[in-house]
Design an enzyme around this catalytic site. Structure first.
Site, PDB file in Angstrom:
ATOM      1  N   GLU A 103       0.805  -0.893  -0.412  1.00 40.54           N
ATOM      2  CA  GLU A 103      -0.444  -0.259  -0.036  1.00 40.54           C
ATOM      3  C   GLU A 103       0.904   0.758  -0.254  1.00 40.54           C
ATOM      4  O   GLU A 103       2.009   1.453   0.770  1.00 40.54           O
ATOM      5  CB  GLU A 103      -0.468  -0.065   1.661  1.00 40.54           C
ATOM      6  CG  GLU A 103      -2.437  -0.968   0.716  1.00 40.54           C
ATOM      7  CD  GLU A 103      -3.226   0.482   0.465  1.00 40.54           C
ATOM      8  OE1 GLU A 103      -2.818   1.536  -0.852  1.00 40.54           O
ATOM      9  OE2 GLU A 103      -4.431   0.306   0.640  1.00 40.54           O
ATOM     10  N   ILE A 105      -0.580   4.219   1.840  1.00 40.22           N
ATOM     11  CA  ILE A 105      -0.713   4.477   2.959  1.00 40.22           C
ATOM     12  C   ILE A 105      -1.908   4.338   2.916  1.00 40.22           C
ATOM     13  O   ILE A 105      -2.642   3.335   2.953  1.00 40.22           O
ATOM     14  CB  ILE A 105      -0.785   5.926   2.345  1.00 40.22           C
ATOM     15  CG1 ILE A 105      -1.287   7.164   3.903  1.00 40.22           C
ATOM     16  CG2 ILE A 105      -1.857   6.259   1.721  1.00 40.22           C
ATOM     17  CD1 ILE A 105      -0.938   8.308   3.422  1.00 40.22           C
ATOM     18  N   ASP A 107      -4.055   4.602   6.007  1.00 39.14           N
ATOM     19  CA  ASP A 107      -5.291   5.935   6.776  1.00 39.14           C
ATOM     20  C   ASP A 107      -6.333   5.133   8.009  1.00 39.14           C
ATOM     21  O   ASP A 107      -5.386   5.366   8.818  1.00 39.14           O
ATOM     22  CB  ASP A 107      -5.591   7.278   6.071  1.00 39.14           C
ATOM     23  CG  ASP A 107      -6.061   8.446   5.767  1.00 39.14           C
ATOM     24  OD1 ASP A 107      -6.791   8.199   7.199  1.00 39.14           O
ATOM     25  OD2 ASP A 107      -5.424   9.424   5.672  1.00 39.14           O
ATOM     26  N   THR A 108      -7.460   5.429   7.399  1.00 36.63           N
ATOM     27  CA  THR A 108      -8.055   4.938   8.241  1.00 36.63           C
ATOM     28  C   THR A 108      -7.925   3.355   9.239  1.00 36.63           C
ATOM     29  O   THR A 108      -8.042   3.109   9.562  1.00 36.63           O
ATOM     30  CB  THR A 108      -9.672   5.401   8.004  1.00 36.63           C
ATOM     31  OG1 THR A 108     -10.007   4.289   6.616  1.00 36.63           O
ATOM     32  CG2 THR A 108      -9.800   6.294   7.974  1.00 36.63           C
ATOM     33  N   THR A 111      -9.473   0.480   3.872  1.00 34.87           N
ATOM     34  CA  THR A 111      -9.397  -0.485   2.902  1.00 34.87           C
ATOM     35  C   THR A 111      -8.399  -1.005   2.869  1.00 34.87           C
ATOM     36  O   THR A 111      -8.942  -2.535   2.150  1.00 34.87           O
ATOM     37  CB  THR A 111      -7.740   1.006   1.459  1.00 34.87           C
ATOM     38  OG1 THR A 111      -8.446   1.722   1.893  1.00 34.87           O
ATOM     39  CG2 THR A 111      -8.012   0.053   0.547  1.00 34.87           C
ATOM     40  N   ASP A 163      -2.789  11.197  -4.843  1.00 29.37           N
ATOM     41  CA  ASP A 163      -2.822  11.654  -5.829  1.00 29.37           C
ATOM     42  C   ASP A 163      -4.177  12.925  -5.464  1.00 29.37           C
ATOM     43  O   ASP A 163      -4.483  12.526  -3.697  1.00 29.37           O
ATOM     44  CB  ASP A 163      -3.648  11.548  -6.636  1.00 29.37           C
ATOM     45  CG  ASP A 163      -4.911  10.501  -6.509  1.00 29.37           C
ATOM     46  OD1 ASP A 163      -4.984   9.862  -5.854  1.00 29.37           O
ATOM     47  OD2 ASP A 163      -6.028  10.846  -6.834  1.00 29.37           O
TER      48      ASP A 163
END
Ligand code: XMP
Ligand code: MG
Length: 179
Positions: A103, A105, A107-108, A111, A163
């Site tokens: 991955e 990133i 984050d939460t 994903t 992005d």
């Protein structure tokens, strides 16, 4: 070098220069080479954001391995919408194989949680997460990624594959949203 860039309507400042990223990527690959020696792992790259990290990482991973891709998305603009949509199936047999999810990133964590649930149904031997960036303040999951590059604050970042509405993926450095 210009430290600030404008992408669409927002201003970003230089955050992690390419030289630091490259050193970190090399050291993650070194760790993986030790941990997965003779295991012939499958690298499952999460598109789109992880394409650049994966390309650099896997040049340094010189042992035998398989590489495959999946596509998921949970972001619109600069915020996570909280709902993960799968846009591409896993097209390789992962049964009894050691899988490393690559991955850009975490984050939460939504994903990777969704992806892990999908994967476990396919009976892999093991599943670990390898992420270039980790935002612990935003993380809602239970288990932190085993392989983490940079631990970063809860601010939107872009560049090196990441992005803002499809722009900025080709930047070799990482940038952070300027308040
Ligand atoms: P979650 O919240 O599910 O997010 O862990 C993971 C996915 O969301 C994208 N993401 C970002 N993309 N800058 C980006 O350009 C960010 O700061 C950012 N945070 C999350 C990314 O695609 C990641 O796979
Ligand atoms: Mg991503």
């Amino acid at each position: 070098m210009d430290q600030n860039i404008q992408i669409h309507d927002k201003l970003f400042k230089l955050f992690i220069p390419s030289e630091y990223i490259q050193d970190e990527v090399q050291s993650i690959a070194d760790k993986l080479m030790v941990d997965y020696a003779d295991k012939n792992p499958i690298f499952l790259v999460v598109l789109n954001g992880a394409f650049m990290f994966a390309a650099d990482l896997l040049k340094h991973y010189t042992d035998s391995c398989d590489i495959t891709f999946t596509k998921l998305s949970s972001y619109v603009g600069t915020t996570s919408v909280g709902k993960v949509t799968k846009q591409m199936d896993i097209l390789i047999n992962v049964s009894n194989r050691h899988v490393i999810i690559v991955e850009d990133i975490v984050d939460t964590g939504l994903t990777i949680e969704a992806l892990k649930l999908n994967l476990f149904e396919l009976n892999p031997a093991s599943v670990e997460i390898c992420t270039l960036l980790f935002k612990p303040e935003a993380f809602k999951g239970t288990e932190s990624p085993k392989y983490q590059g940079f631990v970063i604050p809860n601010k939107f970042v872009l560049g090196y594959g990441l992005d803002y509405d499809e722009r900025g993926r080709n930047l070799k450095d990482l940038y952070q949203l300027k308040e």
